[in-house]
Design a protein around this motif. Sequence first.
Motif, PDB file in Angstrom:
ATOM      1  N   ALA A  13       0.014 -40.862  25.712  1.00 42.51           N
ATOM      2  CA  ALA A  13      -1.292 -40.238  25.974  1.00 42.51           C
ATOM      3  C   ALA A  13      -2.165 -41.246  26.711  1.00 42.51           C
ATOM      4  N   HIS A  14      -2.874 -40.780  27.740  1.00 44.58           N
ATOM      5  CA  HIS A  14      -3.792 -41.677  28.457  1.00 44.58           C
ATOM      6  C   HIS A  14      -4.908 -42.106  27.523  1.00 44.58           C
ATOM      7  N   LEU A  15      -5.451 -43.280  27.799  1.00 46.98           N
ATOM      8  CA  LEU A  15      -6.529 -43.833  26.993  1.00 46.98           C
ATOM      9  C   LEU A  15      -7.684 -42.828  26.919  1.00 46.98           C
ATOM     10  N   GLY A  16      -8.132 -42.555  25.699  1.00 46.57           N
ATOM     11  CA  GLY A  16      -9.263 -41.657  25.523  1.00 46.57           C
ATOM     12  C   GLY A  16      -8.907 -40.186  25.545  1.00 46.57           C
ATOM     13  N   THR A  17      -7.613 -39.871  25.512  1.00 45.01           N
ATOM     14  CA  THR A  17      -7.225 -38.464  25.441  1.00 45.01           C
ATOM     15  C   THR A  17      -6.354 -38.259  24.201  1.00 45.01           C
ATOM     16  N   ASP A  18      -6.372 -37.037  23.667  1.00 45.86           N
ATOM     17  CA  ASP A  18      -5.565 -36.714  22.489  1.00 45.86           C
ATOM     18  C   ASP A  18      -4.254 -36.065  22.896  1.00 45.86           C
ATOM     19  N   PRO A  20      -0.935 -35.457  24.625  1.00 45.01           N
ATOM     20  CA  PRO A  20      -0.032 -36.360  25.329  1.00 45.01           C
ATOM     21  C   PRO A  20       0.215 -35.891  26.769  1.00 45.01           C
ATOM     22  N   ALA A  21       0.183 -36.835  27.723  1.00 46.10           N
ATOM     23  CA  ALA A  21       0.509 -36.520  29.110  1.00 46.10           C
ATOM     24  C   ALA A  21       2.024 -36.425  29.273  1.00 46.10           C
ATOM     25  N   LEU A  22       2.763 -37.133  28.403  1.00 48.01           N
ATOM     26  CA  LEU A  22       4.218 -37.023  28.347  1.00 48.01           C
ATOM     27  C   LEU A  22       4.589 -36.808  26.882  1.00 48.01           C
ATOM     28  N   GLY A  39       6.666 -29.655  39.377  1.00 48.90           N
ATOM     29  CA  GLY A  39       5.773 -29.163  38.334  1.00 48.90           C
ATOM     30  C   GLY A  39       4.372 -28.949  38.848  1.00 48.90           C
ATOM     31  N   PRO A  40       3.608 -28.126  38.153  1.00 52.54           N
ATOM     32  CA  PRO A  40       2.247 -27.834  38.601  1.00 52.54           C
ATOM     33  C   PRO A  40       1.347 -29.048  38.436  1.00 52.54           C
ATOM     34  N   SER A  41       0.164 -28.936  38.960  1.00 53.63           N
ATOM     35  CA  SER A  41      -0.823 -30.001  38.833  1.00 53.63           C
ATOM     36  C   SER A  41      -1.139 -30.245  37.364  1.00 53.63           C
ATOM     37  N   GLY A  42      -1.172 -31.515  36.971  1.00 57.39           N
ATOM     38  CA  GLY A  42      -1.458 -31.857  35.582  1.00 57.39           C
ATOM     39  C   GLY A  42      -0.238 -31.839  34.685  1.00 57.39           C
ATOM     40  N   ALA A  43       0.954 -31.621  35.269  1.00 59.76           N
ATOM     41  CA  ALA A  43       2.170 -31.514  34.455  1.00 59.76           C
ATOM     42  C   ALA A  43       2.563 -32.864  33.849  1.00 59.76           C
ATOM     43  N   GLY A  44       2.205 -33.961  34.534  1.00 63.19           N
ATOM     44  CA  GLY A  44       2.592 -35.283  34.042  1.00 63.19           C
ATOM     45  C   GLY A  44       3.489 -36.025  35.025  1.00 63.19           C
ATOM     46  N   LYS A  45       3.587 -35.537  36.265  1.00 67.97           N
ATOM     47  CA  LYS A  45       4.477 -36.165  37.255  1.00 67.97           C
ATOM     48  C   LYS A  45       4.016 -37.590  37.593  1.00 67.97           C
ATOM     49  N   THR A  46       2.733 -37.721  37.926  1.00 70.51           N
ATOM     50  CA  THR A  46       2.216 -39.054  38.263  1.00 70.51           C
ATOM     51  C   THR A  46       2.386 -40.011  37.092  1.00 70.51           C
ATOM     52  N   THR A  47       2.091 -39.507  35.901  1.00 68.41           N
ATOM     53  CA  THR A  47       2.201 -40.345  34.702  1.00 68.41           C
ATOM     54  C   THR A  47       3.631 -40.839  34.520  1.00 68.41           C
ATOM     55  N   LEU A  48       4.601 -39.955  34.688  1.00 62.50           N
ATOM     56  CA  LEU A  48       6.001 -40.343  34.506  1.00 62.50           C
ATOM     57  C   LEU A  48       6.427 -41.389  35.539  1.00 62.50           C
TER      58      LEU A  48
HETATM   59  N1  LIG Z   1      -6.260 -41.923  33.899  1.00 57.48           N
HETATM   60  C1  LIG Z   1      -6.198 -40.830  33.110  1.00 57.48           C
HETATM   61  N2  LIG Z   1      -7.003 -40.741  32.024  1.00 57.48           N
HETATM   62  C2  LIG Z   1      -6.960 -39.666  31.236  1.00 57.48           C
HETATM   63  N3  LIG Z   1      -6.147 -38.624  31.435  1.00 57.48           N
HETATM   64  C3  LIG Z   1      -5.331 -38.633  32.488  1.00 57.48           C
HETATM   65  C4  LIG Z   1      -5.315 -39.741  33.395  1.00 57.48           C
HETATM   66  N4  LIG Z   1      -4.403 -39.490  34.356  1.00 57.48           N
HETATM   67  C5  LIG Z   1      -3.868 -38.290  34.065  1.00 57.48           C
HETATM   68  N5  LIG Z   1      -4.425 -37.768  32.947  1.00 57.48           N
HETATM   69  C6  LIG Z   1      -4.051 -36.487  32.320  1.00 57.48           C
HETATM   70  O1  LIG Z   1      -2.675 -36.525  32.040  1.00 57.48           O
HETATM   71  C7  LIG Z   1      -2.075 -35.285  32.369  1.00 57.48           C
HETATM   72  C8  LIG Z   1      -0.975 -35.493  33.379  1.00 57.48           C
HETATM   73  O2  LIG Z   1      -1.557 -35.921  34.596  1.00 57.48           O
HETATM   74  P1  LIG Z   1      -0.685 -36.333  35.855  1.00 57.48           P
HETATM   75  O3  LIG Z   1       0.430 -37.192  35.408  1.00 57.48           O
HETATM   76  O4  LIG Z   1      -1.620 -36.913  36.862  1.00 57.48           O
HETATM   77  O5  LIG Z   1      -0.149 -34.944  36.358  1.00 57.48           O
HETATM   78  P2  LIG Z   1       0.473 -34.514  37.772  1.00 57.48           P
HETATM   79  O6  LIG Z   1       0.749 -35.753  38.539  1.00 57.48           O
HETATM   80  O7  LIG Z   1       1.701 -33.741  37.444  1.00 57.48           O
HETATM   81  O8  LIG Z   1      -0.545 -33.641  38.441  1.00 57.48           O
HETATM   82  C9  LIG Z   1      -3.191 -34.366  32.850  1.00 57.48           C
HETATM   83  O9  LIG Z   1      -3.611 -33.583  31.758  1.00 57.48           O
HETATM   84  C10 LIG Z   1      -4.266 -35.327  33.263  1.00 57.48           C
HETATM   85  O10 LIG Z   1      -5.524 -34.744  33.077  1.00 57.48           O
END
Ligand SMILES: Nc1ncnc2c1ncn2[C@@H]1O[C@H](COP(=O)(O)OP(=O)(O)O)[C@@H](O)[C@H]1O
Lengths: 260, 252
Positions: A13-18, A20-22, A39-48
């Motif tokens: 989970a990103h800092l300050g969120t409940d 999980p992004a993955l 995957g759609p926007s917000g799916a977690g691709k960038t995070t992974l």
């Molecule tokens: N720096 C961040 N701080 C808090 N939440 C984040 C941050 N980056 C991404 N998120 C959240 O994590 C989830 C996955 O985001 P992300 O990996 O960017 O998705 P994608 O690349 O598939 O669009 C989303 O719900 C997004 O709002």
Amino acid sequence: MSIAAQIDDLSFAHLGTDLPALDRVSLFVPAGESVALLGPSGAGKTTLLALLDGRLQGWAGRVSVLGAPLDPDHPPPRARRPDTGFVFQEFALVERSTVLRNVLNGRLGRMSPLRALLGSPTAHDLGIARTALADCGIADLAERRVDSLSGGQRQRVAIARCLAQEPRLILADEPVSNLDPARAGEILALLTAAARARGATAMFSSHQPDLARRFAQRIIGIRGGRIVFDVPTSELNEDATADLYRDPKPMPGIGLRAVS
Amino acid sequence: MRLREFGGFAASALIAGAVLWSFVTTDVELSRLMSAGPRIAGFLGRMFPPDPTVMAEIMKGSAETLRIAILGSLGATVLSIPLGILASETMVSRAVFRPIRMLLAFIRAIPLILVAMLMVGAVGLGPLPGIIAIAFHATGMLAKFYAEAIDGVSRAPIAALESAGAGPLVRLRHAIWPQMAPVVARDTIFRFELNLRESLILGIVGAGGIGFYIQTYVRSFQYDKAASVTIAVVLMVIAIEGINVALRRRFA
Ligand SMILES: Nc1ncnc2c1ncn2[C@@H]1O[C@H](COP(=O)(O)OP(=O)(O)O)[C@@H](O)[C@H]1O
Ligand SMILES: [Mg+2]
């Protein structure tokens, strides 16, 4: 067969969120494969992808990249960082520097510290940078400043910088989301060809199924931080793809407006 | 309501009291105040016509002022680079940039003329105390500007270079510096202009430059010579302002 990336039961989970992004992600990528994250926007691709680049800490589970485990509490040692190359969605180029300078920035982790600080590349570094520029079709832009380039040209510079790094694993975050369909095809073609020519593994994220199908050997569908499917491109199922993009399930607390 | 009225009354009383107190404790007597006008007029009268024979002193003093400003600015720039890095949140942790920023604020709070007087006491008369004073005083502002320039750049390329394996100083050199260079150039020129302007008066406390002649001529009642030097200073300030306007246009 060597392994490019292995993920076991990973949650983050990103800092300050409940939320999980993955969420309990497991994944195995053999070296040399080209993989699309769909995957759609917000799916977690960038995070992974950022996780595999060693840029995230504080996850639970096990991750190893190019045969070495990542530490959930510390970034990987600097010497290992050039082995994974990242193409950033917003390019992350130094706008006021030339194209060649930006591409040479990809060499900084491979140079001696003194050469890196002085910005004095060896002939070897310059040769690799020039090859990367040529492979990306921008050899003639070498002396141009990045702030004078178009979006498509910037994307090529971002890929060239990544290639100059000589990565064994290339992670490209939506490398074509800012481009028209014809340009998008060209860019993905050169990215996957360059990876193949260098024997590198390529993972790219996209929200366009047709592009994923054309340029990846394997497609991983991701939604809400979970892997929904993970199949060879030939087995990609239309229904599963459509499902990836369906509207979110009605959740408690959402849709109250319809009641009133 | 009551309370607000009382607050307003208390504030008025305080201001009136402060003004009265100021009159009582200085020698601003009505008679002196009345005669001040004619005396200033007389003084100005004795400044005319300005004595043009001091041209050599003006040239010598201006050149020294310019040298003080250049060397003082150079010293401030050299000091401000490391201090600016140590005051930026991009480069160092809070435990470092907090105390450094407090130090810089403290330096800025000390008036230049006071630093110059102390330096004259420490190293003796001449341009050297002026140079040290300018370098010290200007660092308080310039290091803060440099830190703000570092913190003002786009973060994405810094992250990209870190991902490529570049260390902090290499990122500063190749991701931050190209972005901050124009800001640094603008701020440094701005500070140089202030240094030049401020160093015009340093001679009054014995710290070198053209101000020395103003002080000398006023003390020895050579008001016509003091007038020439004053005119030269005013012309230089106007010239500096003109150069500044031209530079602003180039950087805009
Ligand atoms: N720096 C961040 N701080 C808090 N939440 C984040 C941050 N980056 C991404 N998120 C959240 O994590 C989830 C996955 O985001 P992300 O990996 O960017 O998705 P994608 O690349 O598939 O669009 C989303 O719900 C997004 O709002
Ligand atoms: Mg994304």
